[in-house]
Design a protein around this motif. Structure first.
Motif, short mmCIF file in Angstrom:
data_model
loop_
_atom_site.label_atom_id
_atom_site.label_comp_id
_atom_site.label_asym_id
_atom_site.label_seq_id
_atom_site.Cartn_x
_atom_site.Cartn_y
_atom_site.Cartn_z
N TYR A 1 -10.41 16.34 35.08
CA TYR A 1 -9.49 14.58 35.06
C TYR A 1 -10.07 13.78 34.29
N ASP A 2 -9.89 13.16 33.45
CA ASP A 2 -9.91 11.84 32.84
C ASP A 2 -9.85 10.60 33.38
N ILE A 3 -11.66 10.01 33.49
CA ILE A 3 -11.52 8.99 34.53
C ILE A 3 -12.12 7.69 33.38
N SER B 1 -15.15 5.48 28.98
CA SER B 1 -13.93 6.94 28.61
C SER B 1 -15.10 8.13 29.31
N VAL B 2 -14.63 8.71 30.36
CA VAL B 2 -15.04 10.15 30.72
C VAL B 2 -14.27 11.20 31.43
N LEU C 1 -15.20 14.93 42.52
CA LEU C 1 -15.31 14.85 40.86
C LEU C 1 -16.56 14.40 40.15
N ARG C 2 -17.54 15.19 39.71
CA ARG C 2 -19.04 13.94 39.64
C ARG C 2 -18.87 14.11 38.15
N VAL C 3 -18.81 13.07 38.29
CA VAL C 3 -19.99 12.56 36.80
C VAL C 3 -20.35 11.89 36.55
N LYS C 4 -21.61 11.01 34.58
CA LYS C 4 -22.00 10.84 34.66
C LYS C 4 -21.91 9.23 34.30
N LEU C 5 -21.57 8.36 35.01
CA LEU C 5 -21.34 7.06 34.11
C LEU C 5 -21.89 6.03 34.02
N ASP C 6 -22.52 5.61 33.09
CA ASP C 6 -23.28 4.00 33.18
C ASP C 6 -22.75 3.31 32.94
N LEU C 7 -22.92 2.13 33.66
CA LEU C 7 -22.50 0.87 34.47
C LEU C 7 -23.80 -0.10 34.32
N GLY D 1 -10.34 4.14 36.95
CA GLY D 1 -8.62 4.78 36.46
C GLY D 1 -8.61 6.50 36.49
N LEU D 2 -8.63 7.08 37.20
CA LEU D 2 -8.13 9.25 37.22
C LEU D 2 -6.60 9.02 36.63
N ARG D 3 -6.84 10.17 35.79
CA ARG D 3 -6.14 11.18 36.00
C ARG D 3 -5.87 13.15 35.77
N GLN D 4 -4.94 13.53 35.91
CA GLN D 4 -5.67 15.01 35.80
C GLN D 4 -4.55 15.50 34.41
N PRO D 5 -4.41 15.23 32.84
CA PRO D 5 -3.48 15.16 32.18
C PRO D 5 -2.88 16.41 32.80
N PRO D 6 -1.20 16.06 32.59
CA PRO D 6 -0.76 15.52 31.62
C PRO D 6 0.00 13.93 32.70
#
Ligand code: ZN
Length: 233
Positions: free
Chosen positions: A171-173, A185-186, A199-205, A216-221
């Protein structure tokens, strides 16, 4: 003494020949003259071609005079066009330099203001439950969820529970204020755990100011789906 470089010899000979043609074939009655349009066509030729028209012009002083004037116009036009092309290339080159230069400057300032990871402390575990997030279609054909979620303005080890039925995989986040202007963007991989797609991501807020954002989330395409998130300090 005249300079004897090949170009100058050629130019001197050319000048002698031209003067001779202009002098030796007066043709005051303009017998057999082909007219201005033919002369213009000759003047536009990249190089002289031996044909009847050219033969006439080189044996008729008034036609040759007219031909030289037309040839001068053509040369001026070509020079002008060439200068415009060169100027356009220079402008485009300048833009490319500005883009590359701007990119380097942005990269350097990013490098400078980025503190070492150990100075920032650990990632705080947080979760975002999107399993029952209702979403609506926006004008752009993209989807924005209505229900707001809350996250702390920290460095987050974020666990996102994806909407029911979401596929596992990459996934794109995006973290953003306005659609099409992502602030972060991660990407990450989602897997199915106990029937839930996680879905696990590191996000520096930690550097974002509190307020309303979108994630935003997307599973390309596939297209992006956006969810409202409120960031609190
Ligand atoms: Zn003539």
């Amino acid at each position: 003494m005249p300079d004897d470089s090949a170009d100058e010899v050629f130019e001197r000979l050319q000048d002698i020949v031209q003067q001779a043609i202009l002098r030796e074939f007066p043709n005051p009655e303009r017998k057999g003259c082909p007219g201005t349009e033919v002369l213009r066509e000759l003047a536009n030729r990249p190089r002289p071609t031996r044909d009847a028209a050219w033969e006439h012009v080189t044996h008729c002083s008034p036609c040759y005079r007219e031909f030289l004037d037309l040839r001068e116009q053509v040369k001026r036009r070509l020079e002008l066009e060439h200068r415009q092309v060169v100027r356009r290339r220079a402008v485009l080159g300048g833009i490319a330099v500005a883009i590359v230069g701007g990119g380097i400057a942005a990269y350097e300032s990013f490098e400078r203001r980025e503190p070492a990871p150990e100075e920032l402390g650990p990632y705080l575990p947080a979760s975002l439950d999107l399993r029952d997030a209702s979403s609506t279609r926006s004008a752009g054909g993209q989807t924005v969820a209505a229900k707001p979620h809350v996250l702390p303005a920290k460095r987050l080890d974020l666990t996102i529970l994806l909407p029911i039925g979401s596929e596992p995989g990459r996934y794109d986040i995006q973290w953003l204020k306005d659609i099409d202007k992502p602030l972060l963007s991660v990407s990450g991989n989602a897997s199915v755990e106990n029937g839930v797609t996680v879905l696990r991501v590191k996000l520096d807020l930690s550097r974002e100011t509190p307020g309303n954002y979108l994630i935003g989330l997307r599973q390309p395409p596939s297209d992006w789906t956006f969810y409202q998130v409120t960031l609190r300090s």
